[in-house]
Design an enzyme around this catalytic site. Sequence first.
Site, PDB file in Angstrom:
ATOM      1  N   GLY A  52       1.220  -1.464   0.323  1.00 22.89           N
ATOM      2  CA  GLY A  52      -0.017   0.182   0.111  1.00 22.89           C
ATOM      3  C   GLY A  52       0.862   1.296  -0.395  1.00 22.89           C
ATOM      4  CD  GLN A  66       3.493   5.883   3.032  1.00 21.34           C
ATOM      5  OE1 GLN A  66       2.135   5.312   2.344  1.00 21.34           O
ATOM      6  NE2 GLN A  66       4.105   4.942   3.472  1.00 21.34           N
ATOM      7  CG  HIS A  81      -0.776   1.167   7.245  1.00 15.21           C
ATOM      8  ND1 HIS A  81       0.111   0.921   8.097  1.00 15.21           N
ATOM      9  CD2 HIS A  81      -0.027   1.967   6.383  1.00 15.21           C
ATOM     10  CE1 HIS A  81       0.883   1.372   7.344  1.00 15.21           C
ATOM     11  NE2 HIS A  81       1.106   2.177   6.033  1.00 15.21           N
ATOM     12  CD  GLU A  82      -1.724   2.439   2.563  1.00 12.69           C
ATOM     13  OE1 GLU A  82      -1.260   3.488   2.665  1.00 12.69           O
ATOM     14  OE2 GLU A  82      -1.181   1.652   2.862  1.00 12.69           O
ATOM     15  CB  CYS A 141       5.357   1.877   7.656  1.00 14.51           C
ATOM     16  SG  CYS A 141       4.500   3.486   6.693  1.00 14.51           S
ATOM     17  CG  LEU A 142       6.864   1.009   1.582  1.00 13.33           C
ATOM     18  CD1 LEU A 142       5.859   1.710  -0.588  1.00 13.33           C
ATOM     19  CD2 LEU A 142       8.019  -0.159   1.313  1.00 13.33           C
TER      20      LEU A 142
HETATM   21 NI    NI Z   1       2.331   3.130   5.680  1.00 11.99          NI
END
Ligand code: NI
Length: 168
Positions: free
Chosen positions: A46, A51, A135-136, A93-94
């Site tokens: 995601g 982000q 999360h998103e 998470c990225l």
């Molecule tokens: Ni994330």
Amino acid sequence: MALLPILQHPDPRLRQKAPAVTVFDAGLQRLIDDMFQTMYDAPGVGLAATQVGVMLRLAVMDCAAKDCPPEPMVIINPQVLSSSDRQDMEEGCLSVPDTSEKVPRFNRLHLRALDRQGTPFEVQAEGLLAQAIQHEIDHLDGKLYIDYLSSLKRERINKKLRKQRQPA
Ligand code: NI
């Protein structure tokens, strides 16, 4: 298509609440395509617009099981109508690289959102997809999964990230 730089915690832009998408033009379609490419390249399941520094209520996801055909999904101006079955789920998470922790999430939820053309749809999600949606949506509200952790655990992660950023 282009790869977009992914903001890393503690970038203050990750803490902003994004406003709703109101224009569904060619620029938005390009952004969505670039976000998919960036997410698959990372790789991640995601990616929220916030982000990549774009303040819009938009996220892309693909929660297809390994070795299964891709299931790309775009959620715009998402709204959780109901949720149930709270569980602790392992999450990463990225924007918080190389770390994962268990956080409380709902295993089932009913979502209403717009697709990339601006058409409303609803989905009953469960498991990883339900988790990814929560999360998103948190990202779109300026929230990160580490906010659910104890301050001790969070500080340990922050310390690790600071160390990684220092040149060797
Ligand atoms: Ni994330």
